[in-house]
Design an enzyme around this catalytic site. Sequence first.
Site, short mmCIF file in Angstrom:
data_model
loop_
_atom_site.label_atom_id
_atom_site.label_comp_id
_atom_site.label_asym_id
_atom_site.label_seq_id
_atom_site.Cartn_x
_atom_site.Cartn_y
_atom_site.Cartn_z
N GLU A 1 0.84 -1.20 0.00
CA GLU A 1 0.00 0.00 0.00
C GLU A 1 0.88 1.25 0.00
O GLU A 1 1.80 1.37 0.81
CB GLU A 1 -0.91 -0.01 1.24
CG GLU A 1 -1.64 1.27 1.52
CD GLU A 1 -2.55 1.70 0.38
OE1 GLU A 1 -2.51 2.90 0.03
OE2 GLU A 1 -3.29 0.85 -0.17
N ILE B 1 -14.76 8.09 1.23
CA ILE B 1 -16.18 7.76 1.19
C ILE B 1 -16.35 6.27 0.93
O ILE B 1 -15.42 5.58 0.54
CB ILE B 1 -16.95 8.59 0.14
CG1 ILE B 1 -16.35 8.43 -1.26
CG2 ILE B 1 -17.05 10.02 0.56
CD1 ILE B 1 -17.23 9.02 -2.35
N LYS C 1 -26.08 0.13 11.95
CA LYS C 1 -26.95 0.50 10.84
C LYS C 1 -28.13 -0.46 10.80
O LYS C 1 -27.93 -1.68 10.83
CB LYS C 1 -26.18 0.44 9.52
CG LYS C 1 -27.07 0.62 8.30
CD LYS C 1 -26.28 0.45 7.03
CE LYS C 1 -27.23 0.40 5.84
NZ LYS C 1 -26.49 0.23 4.58
#
Length: 631
Positions: free
Chosen positions: A69, A78, A107
């Site tokens: 990475e 996002i 959620k």
Amino acid sequence: MSMHTVARRFTDLRREYPEISDSILLNSNNRSEFTGKPDVAVVGAGIIGLCYAIHLKNTSPHLKISVFEKSSAPIQKIGESTLSPFSKFAAGGMCPHDYFLRLFGLKDGLQFYCLDKNDLKVSQSDVGGVDISYQLDRRMSELFFTMWAQKLGINVYHGIECGIELPNGAGQAIGRFDERTTSASINPPQIILKDPMRSIGTTTQSINARLVCDASGFSRSLTGKFGNKEKLGAWNCDAYWAYFKQKDAGSKIDERLHRWDHPATKHMCFPEGWGWFIGLISWHHASLPNLMDLLSYIVDSASEGVPADQIPCTQELSKVFDCPYEFITSIGWAVRNDFKTFDENLGEYGASEGERKFNSIKRKYPALQRLMDGSYELLPKYYGTQTYYVRKAMAYRSPIVAGDGWLAIGNSAGFTNPLISPGINAGIGGAFYAATLTDNILTAPLKDRMTVMRTCAQLHQAHMCTFKLPRLHLMNRLWYNSFRDHRLFEKLTTCYWALSFDEIHEHYEGYKYTIEDTTWNVGSGSEAFKDFAEAVLAILEPADELIPSEDVIERVVKLSDECLSRRHKLYPSNQWGRYLRQYNDRLQKVPGKCERDKGAKVYANRCSGCTYWMHNCASICPICGTRPEFV
């Protein structure tokens, strides 16, 4: 594990060596030495690349997997909302739900509010009570996945920029290496590390893996070598977003926005597009060493099988590890670019393009402006040097996503739209599928390996470019067209629910992600959905005007009624009223109905202690530790 004896390895390391970089700190958690010769090399340590590596390691523990990475540490981005694919993957291949709920926001489903062109009517649709899922702080989630992968024995290296080379015909694309029959061995691309001494402490620059996975996201490190992005349709979408803090609960919410306080991912829809409202537990102000110590404790406890109710709550973890958290909201608009959306005099709306266009949409619809001004406070430069963010022309696909010795997943293969969060939720399906193919390739007998590689590359190419991305784009076109009129919205959303599931009660049985889940594709995977969406879009597109004619609306309503009738005859036992607030079991809107029927497996209620949300199956509130006594 006692809180009094918990290790502070990373905090102590930074204290002893204050000059140590974030990347070296993260890389120090790898369980084995760097060799430069892994079985599989993954370019990109976002959630999708890490899901690929984790599933592959769970399937084939003997494989040596290295993930590279370029960022020095995980950062916010996002794509914060999850659905059942993420929940199934996390619970089946990692740890129980209530571990995650100490780190991320609960959620309970999706809520949609559709504004008409004159801002006079708000139509509502929602689905919930079907699973436990989360709203993610992406920095925290990618750090968790990194440390889980490292615990499994996957080496994850941050702060390493990779170049990809194709020497001597390596990594040939589908159409070219299909014809090659003279070699039985795979010839994968070569990864070249840039300045590896800085983060890994090695002079080795060349990575020679048996197979390469391109999970490099929008940079398309490998797929970009085989062609430019391809458009998915005649029109595209742009996104503008920022981060906010919700004001006191006493702030007045428009009464038309029923149950706005519920912990769902909320969508404010309007003819030009839609907006997301995602409540997050943000760990942004916690230092990396402290977060790593906290997550090391969580990962070790989960690996040892410690019951989740024996893990300290969020508040206690925050105090013990000195990791402050707060509740914030990600808010953004994703608008289509084929109609006039913004005022001509944008200069009065702000300094940057993101600020101007964000505020232009907000002011265009009084319901949005009242909601934003009355209930949300902007957090300037919350994640760095800018306040507003922009992403243009979001939908695309890469023409080639597989070749000799490589597969591409996630945004490197393509992206459609943040609507229904396919980046994570459909992306996990692509990663799972690619990991399954990788295992097939690397375990094939040497004499058959090239044949298996060729077959798997063809399968992956078809899965991503012929099935997954086109279907997601078809779904988005259907949703965006439904926003053009509230009558379309009310009919097409119910058809989407009906076509997304066959037996709704059976869809969520068991919390383990399987190969069958890869074709659900966030509800767009069935042939019934494809046929219906194409029939509707043949009426609605192309469109000269944003607002459709009465004749067009009537034709779509007729098709929708026929679809709902067929689905009810096929699946008469579906009790939709348990999952939808305003509809009955036949997906018919019921005047006056505003709550779900009893019988849903899971649902959210407020904790009597901290008043945050918790699900009905929890033995204690994961935030404050209070025993359930719902209010």
